[in-house]
Design a protein around this motif. Structure first.
Motif, mmCIF file in Angstrom:
data_model
loop_
_atom_site.group_PDB
_atom_site.id
_atom_site.type_symbol
_atom_site.label_atom_id
_atom_site.label_comp_id
_atom_site.label_asym_id
_atom_site.label_seq_id
_atom_site.Cartn_x
_atom_site.Cartn_y
_atom_site.Cartn_z
ATOM 1 N N CYS A 206 0.831 -1.210 0.000
ATOM 2 C CA CYS A 206 0.000 0.000 0.000
ATOM 3 C C CYS A 206 0.864 1.257 0.000
ATOM 4 O O CYS A 206 0.563 2.232 -0.696
ATOM 5 C CB CYS A 206 -0.935 -0.001 1.205
ATOM 6 N N LEU B 133 -5.294 3.095 -4.292
ATOM 7 C CA LEU B 133 -5.678 2.474 -3.027
ATOM 8 C C LEU B 133 -7.151 2.720 -2.749
ATOM 9 O O LEU B 133 -7.696 3.774 -3.069
ATOM 10 C CB LEU B 133 -4.841 3.050 -1.874
ATOM 11 N N THR C 69 -1.627 14.416 1.241
ATOM 12 C CA THR C 69 -1.060 13.154 0.767
ATOM 13 C C THR C 69 -1.866 12.583 -0.389
ATOM 14 O O THR C 69 -1.295 12.104 -1.379
ATOM 15 C CB THR C 69 -1.003 12.131 1.914
ATOM 16 N N LEU C 70 -3.183 12.627 -0.294
ATOM 17 C CA LEU C 70 -4.040 12.065 -1.336
ATOM 18 C C LEU C 70 -4.174 12.992 -2.528
ATOM 19 O O LEU C 70 -4.636 12.558 -3.586
ATOM 20 C CB LEU C 70 -5.431 11.764 -0.771
ATOM 21 N N LEU D 41 0.482 6.991 8.038
ATOM 22 C CA LEU D 41 -0.097 8.171 7.415
ATOM 23 C C LEU D 41 -0.832 8.973 8.487
ATOM 24 O O LEU D 41 -1.687 8.426 9.187
ATOM 25 C CB LEU D 41 -1.060 7.768 6.293
ATOM 26 N N SER E 86 -2.476 7.997 -5.075
ATOM 27 C CA SER E 86 -3.417 7.590 -4.030
ATOM 28 C C SER E 86 -4.658 6.932 -4.598
ATOM 29 O O SER E 86 -5.348 6.195 -3.898
ATOM 30 C CB SER E 86 -3.824 8.803 -3.187
ATOM 31 N N LEU F 275 0.927 4.050 -2.799
ATOM 32 C CA LEU F 275 0.638 5.424 -2.406
ATOM 33 C C LEU F 275 1.668 6.391 -2.982
ATOM 34 O O LEU F 275 1.346 7.524 -3.337
ATOM 35 C CB LEU F 275 0.600 5.534 -0.884
ATOM 36 N N ILE G 162 -6.315 2.968 2.796
ATOM 37 C CA ILE G 162 -5.776 4.225 3.337
ATOM 38 C C ILE G 162 -6.046 4.309 4.832
ATOM 39 O O ILE G 162 -5.189 4.736 5.617
ATOM 40 C CB ILE G 162 -6.391 5.416 2.590
#
Length: 823
Positions: free
Chosen positions: A374, A385, A407-408, A399, A382, A378, A390
Motif C-alpha cells: 500500500c 488504493l 497526501t491524497l 499516514l 493515491s 501510495l 488508506i
C-alpha cells in the motif's frame, strides 16, 4: 466534460430507474402496436449488386463460419463470466443479453419487415458484437458498493468511465462497417454489415440507458440486508469486496489495448472515405475489379470478405481473447504494474458524496493488500488504493490523519476518509447519526483545507439573505448577510429603506492601521525604559520602518507605540496592509524589525510575537481609543415624516431612548466599546457572509451610536425647531476586514464580496486597500441602518412581537399554522 456528462446521464437513469424502464418498454411495445417500420430499404447506402449462384454458395459457408464462431465466442465468454464466482454477475449479464437479443429481433421483424430467416442470419453478428465485457465490469463495480445509498453514485462513476470509451468505439465501428458495406459488391456481406451497424447502435442505446436503470432497480430489489440493525449499518446482501478495483483495472486495460488517441485519429480517414464515396461518381464493378487486380491478387469479393471476418475476429480478440491468453501469467504481475496506467484522480462523483459507514462496511481485510504494498502504491498515486487501505495506513501510523488532503492530493476524498475514521471512534449510534447529519457533499474543500480549516469533516451551512439597497456616498449596494437569527435582515432592511428615502448615508475613514504588539524582556527596568525612549525618536523610527517595510509589498509601518511594564516592553507596531486583514504581514514585519533592534540591544529577549497589547480578538480599551484596522464613521439625516411613516416613531423619542439605553445603560454596565444597540449582529452576519474571521467581531463591533436633533438647514445653533431632523451617526474605530486572503478566497464568500463590488485586491487599478476600506464603510453604514431600526422597534413595541412571530416557530408546525395560533 464528456465524463461529467456521462456521469450525470448515468445517475439520472439510476435515480429515475422505473421511469426510464417504463419509457423504454413503452416505446418498444408502442412501436410494435403501431406497426412502425422503416420507409426505406435497410442500408440503402449499399452499392446495388446482383445475386449469383456463386455468391449463394459462398453465403452458406460464410454464415456457417459465423454461427460456429458465435457458439465458441458465447461459450468462452459465459465460461469466463461463470469463473467470476458471482451469481449476481451471471444473472445480470444473462438478463442483459436476453433483453438485447429481444430488442434486436423486434427491430428487425417489426421495424424493418425482415423474416425469421434473416433474423437467424443476423443474430450471430449481434452476439459477436454485443458488449458483454463492459457490462460485466459495470456490474462488478456496482457489486463493490458498501452502502445501498451509494449505488446510484457507483453507477454514475461506472458510466462516466465506460460510456465515453463505448461512444468512441461505437463511432469507429459504425464508420468501418458503413465503409465496408458501401464498397463491397456482395449482397450477403452488405446485409451482414447492416446487421452489424444495427447491433452496434442497439448495444449502445441499451447499455447507456436501460442498463443503469435496470441495475439500480434489480440490486435495490434483490438487497435483503441493507436496513440498519441495533447498532450497525450492514452492507447490501450482494456486496463483494473482490470487485473493489475492477473499474481501475478496466481503465488500465483499455488504454493498453486500443488507445483513445488512435481511435480518434482513425475516425478521420474513415469519414473521408465515406464522404468520398458519395461525392465521387461510383465506378462499376468491373472498374473496381480492375483496380484491385492491379494491386492485389484477391478479387474484391474475397478482399471484403476477409476484411469483415478480420473485423469480427478482432472484436473477439481485443475485448476477450487476450484475457484467455494472459490468464496463466496473472499471478506474476504485481499490483503496481496493473495500476500504473490508472494514475489519475478518480471521478468526483464518489469523492463528493461518500457517506459515513460502520465498521462492518470497512471490514475489507480479506481483500486489502499488505502495508508495504500500500505504501508503494501510495507513492505512485493515491487513487490506486481503496479507502479501507488508506484507513489501514492511518491506523498503522504510516499516514497522519491531518495530512490526508495533502497526501491524497484530493481534499474531498480526504474529508470523506476522515469521516469514516471518526465514525469508527464514536462509541454510540446517536453520535454516528449526528456525524451523518453534518453535510459534506456538494462542496469543494480544496481551498478550505489549505487555508481555512484543518481536520475537516464537513461544513455547517448558514442561511444567507440579502437586504438593500444601501445608498452610501451616492452609490447603491445590495448587502448579503449570513445569520440564524430571525427578523435581523427584516429589521435591517427597514432601516435601509428609511435611509434610502432620506437621501442615503455618508461615510469617511479617519484612521487605517492593523497592529501587532510583541512583548520583549530586558535584564532591568532601566534598560527597558531606555529602549522605549530610543524607539520614540523619529530617526530611529525611520530605521525600524525600513526593516519592517522590506518584508511586504503592501505593509507600511505607520507608527510604533512602546509601553513599559517593569523590565518588560510592549512594542505596538501599527501598519497599513492593503486589502488584506494583515495579521500575517504585521507578524512578519515585526519579527524582522525585532531582529534588527536586537543588534542595538543585545540583551533584549523576545518573549512573544503577540503580547496582547495589539489587541486581537479580545475587548480592550486600547483598540477602543486608538483604533485597529479601519476606523470608520457614518452619518445620515432623517426628516420626521420618514421616521413617522417608515419607523413608526418620532425624533424626540428616539433621541431619548438612545441616550438612556446606549449611553447611560452601557456606562452603568461598565461596557467597553458597546455604546450601541446591536452592532455585533450586523457585523457578524456580514463577516460570515464575506469570509471574515468571525472571532474578530469582538473588536470589530466596537461602536458608539449617537442621535441628535438638528435643524433641517444644518445650523445646529438655530433655535427654530419646527423643521428639525434626526442626525444619526455610528462611529466604529476598529473594523478588521479584508477582501483578499483567508475565508474571503472561498468561492461562496468571494461571491458575496463580488455582490458588493469589493472582491479581491484593488491594486494595480486602484490604490491598495481601497476595496477593504469600502467594505468597512459598507459594514458601518449597514450597522447604522440596524441601529436605527432596532431603536424604533424598541420604542414602538414591535421587537418582542416580531420575534415571537418569526423566530420561535413550534417544531413540526408550518408558518401558516403558527401565524394562525399567534393571531
Amino acid at each position: 466534460m464528456s465524463v461529467k456528462l456521462f456521469e450525470w446521464y448515468g445517475k439520472f437513469c439510476a435515480a429515475y430507474a422505473l421511469e426510464v424502464i417504463v419509457f423504454f418498454l413503452t416505446t418498444v411495445v408502442g412501436a410494435i402496436t403501431l406497426n412502425i417500420s422503416s420507409p426505406h430499404e435497410l442500408c440503402h447506402w449499399a452499392v446495388p449488386c446482383t445475386q449469383s449462384q456463386t455468391e449463394v454458395s459462398s453465403d452458406v459457408v460464410l454464415l456457417t463460419v459465423l454461427r460456429c464462431g458465435t457458439i465458441i465466442y458465447t461459450y468462452m465468454k459465459l465460461k469466463n463470466i461463470w469463473k467470476v464466482g458471482s451469481i449476481f454477475v451471471v444473472g445480470i449479464v444473462c438478463t442483459y443479453t436476453v433483453f438485447s437479443v429481444i430488442t434486436f429481433t423486434i427491430t428487425l421483424v417489426h421495424f424493418l419487415h425482415k423474416d425469421l430467416v434473416i433474423v437467424s442470419s443476423a443474430l450471430p453478428v449481434f452476439l459477436l458484437l454485443i458488449d458483454l465485457s463492459r457490462m460485466t465490469v459495470l456490474t462488478k463495480h456496482c457489486l463493490s458498493v458498501h452502502s445501498i445509498d451509494m449505488l446510484q453514485d457507483y453507477i454514475a462513476e461506472g458510466m462516466g468511465t465506460l460510456a465515453p470509451v463505448l461512444t468512441l468505439d461505437t463511432l469507429v465501428e459504425l464508420l468501418l462497417l458503413v465503409n465496408v458495406g458501401g464498397y463491397v459488391q456482395i449482397r450477403q456481406l452488405q446485409q451482414l454489415s447492416c446487421f452489424a451497424c444495427l447491433s452496434v447502435i442497439i448495444n449502445y442505446i441499451v447499455f447507456s440507458t436501460f442498463v443503469p436503470a435496470c441495475l439500480s432497480v434489480l440490486l435495490s430489489v434483490v438487497n435483503k440486508n441493507s436496513q440498519p440493525s441495533a447498532n450497525v449499518m450492514l452492507p447490501p446482501s450482494w456486496h463483494d469486496n473482490r470487485f473493489s478495483h475492477t473499474l481501475q483495472d478496466e481503465k488500465g486495460t483499455k488504454k493498453q489495448l486500443f488507445t483513445t488517441r488512435f481511435k480518434v485519429i482513425i475516425c478521420l480517414p474513415l469519414f473521408v472515405m465515406h464522404w468520398f464515396r458519395y461525392s465521387i461518381h461510383q465506378g462499376t464493378a468491373m472498374d473496381m475489379q480492375k483496380g484491385f487486380d492491379s494491386v492485389l491478387t484477391l478479387t474484391p469479393e474475397q478482399f471484403f470478405t476477409v476484411i469483415l471476418i478480420i473485423l469480427l475476429s478482432s472484436k473477439y480478440l481485443l475485448d476477450d481473447g487476450f484475457e484467455i491468453f494472459r490468464r496463466p501469467s496473472l499471478p506474476k504481475i504485481t499490483n503496481t504494474a496493473l495500476h500504473i496506467a490508472t494514475n489519475k484522480p478518480q471521478s468526483n462523483v464518489l469523492s463528493n458524496k461518500r457517506r459515513v459507514i460502520s465498521d462492518v462496511d470497512l471490514d475489507t481485510s480479506k481483500c486489502m493488500r499488505p502495508t508495504e504494498k500500500c505504501l508503494e502504491l501510495l507513492s505512485i498515486g493515491s487513487d490506486l488504493l481503496s479507502d479501507a487501505e488508506i484507513i489501514s495506513l492511518v491506523k498503522a501510523g504510516k499516514l497522519a490523519v491531518y495530512k490526508l488532503e495533502s497526501t491524497l492530493q484530493d481534499a474531498n476524498r480526504g474529508v470523506s476518509i476522515r469521516r469514516k475514521i471518526t465514525s469508527q471512534k464514536l462509541m454510540s449510534t446517536e453520535k454516528c447519526d449526528a456525524l451523518n447529519h453534518i453535510p459534506f457533499t456538494g462542496y469543494d474543500f480544496t481551498k478550505a483545507t489549505k487555508a481555512c480549516c484543518e481536520n475537516t469533516i464537513g461544513y455547517v451551512p448558514v442561511p444567507v439573505g440579502i437586504v438593500g439597497p444601501l445608498l452610501l456616498d451616492g452609490q447603491e449596494y445590495m448587502i448579503p448577510m449570513a445569520t440564524t437569527e430571525g427578523t435581523l435582515l427584516a429589521s435591517t432592511n427597514r432601516g435601509l429603506k428609511a435611509l434610502f428615502k432620506a437621501g442615503g448615508v455618508s461615510s469617511c475613514v479617519y484612521a487605517d492601521g492593523m497592529s501587532r504588539a510583541p512583548v520583549v524582556q530586558f535584564p532591568t527596568s532601566e534598560k527597558a525604559c531606555h529602549a522605549s525612549m530610543w524607539l520614540k525618536e523619529t530617526a530611529n523610527f525611520e530605521l525600524v520602518k525600513e526593516k519592517f517595510d522590506e518584508t511586504s509589498r503592501f505593509a507600511r509601518l505607520q507608527g510604533v507605540m512602546p509601553v513599559v511594564s517593569g523590565r518588560y516592553l510592549f512594542i505596538r507596531f501599527v501598519a497599513t496592509t492593503g486589502d488584506a486583514m494583515g495579521m500575517n504581514m504585521l507578524s512578519k514585519g515585526a519579527e524582522n524589525a525585532l531582529r534588527w533592534i536586537q543588534h542595538k540591544f543585545p540583551d533584549m529577549q523576545v518573549v512573544s510575537i503577540s503580547g496582547n497589547f495589539c489587541t486581537d480578538k479580545k475587548p480592550s480599551a486600547v483598540n477602543w481609543i486608538l483604533g485597529r484596522g479601519k476606523s470608520v464613521v457614518c452619518e445620515a439625516s432623517l426628516p420626521k415624516e420618514i421616521i413617522k411613516t417608515v419607523l413608526k416613531t418620532d425624533i424626540q423619542t428616539l433621541v431619548h431612548l438612545n441616550r438612556c439605553k446606549n449611553h447611560i445603560g452601557s456606562a452603568m454596565s461598565g461596557s467597553m466599546g458597546g455604546f450601541n444597540a446591536h452592532a455585533a449582529n450586523i457585523v457578524t452576519a456580514m463577516f460570515i457572509a464575506t469570509g471574515q474571521d468571525p472571532a474578530q467581531t469582538v473588536v470589530s463591533s466596537n461602536c458608539i451610536t449617537t442621535l441628535e436633533i438638528i435643524p433641517e438647514t444644518g445650523n445646529i445653533t438655530s433655535n427654530n425647531h419646527t423643521d428639525n431632523v434626526l442626525l444619526i451617526t455610528c462611529t466604529m474605530p476598529s473594523l478588521e476586514v479584508a477582501t483578499v486572503g483567508g475565508g474571503s478566497s472561498l468561492d461562496p464568500q468571494n461571491a458575496c464580496l463580488k455582490l458588493l463590488g469589493v472582491a479581491g485586491s484593488s491594486a494595480p487599478e486602484g490604490k491598495p486597500g481601497d476595496n477593504a476600506t469600502r467594505l468597512a464603510k459598507i459594514i458601518c453604514a449597514t450597522v447604522l441602518a440596524g441601529e436605527l431600526s432596532l431603536l424604533s422597534a424598541l420604542d414602538s413595541g414591535d421587537l418582542v412581537q416580531s420575534h415571537m412571530k418569526h423566530n420561535r416557530l413550534p417544531k413540526n408546525i408550518t408558518v401558516q399554522e403558527s401565524d394562525h395560533q399567534i393571531l
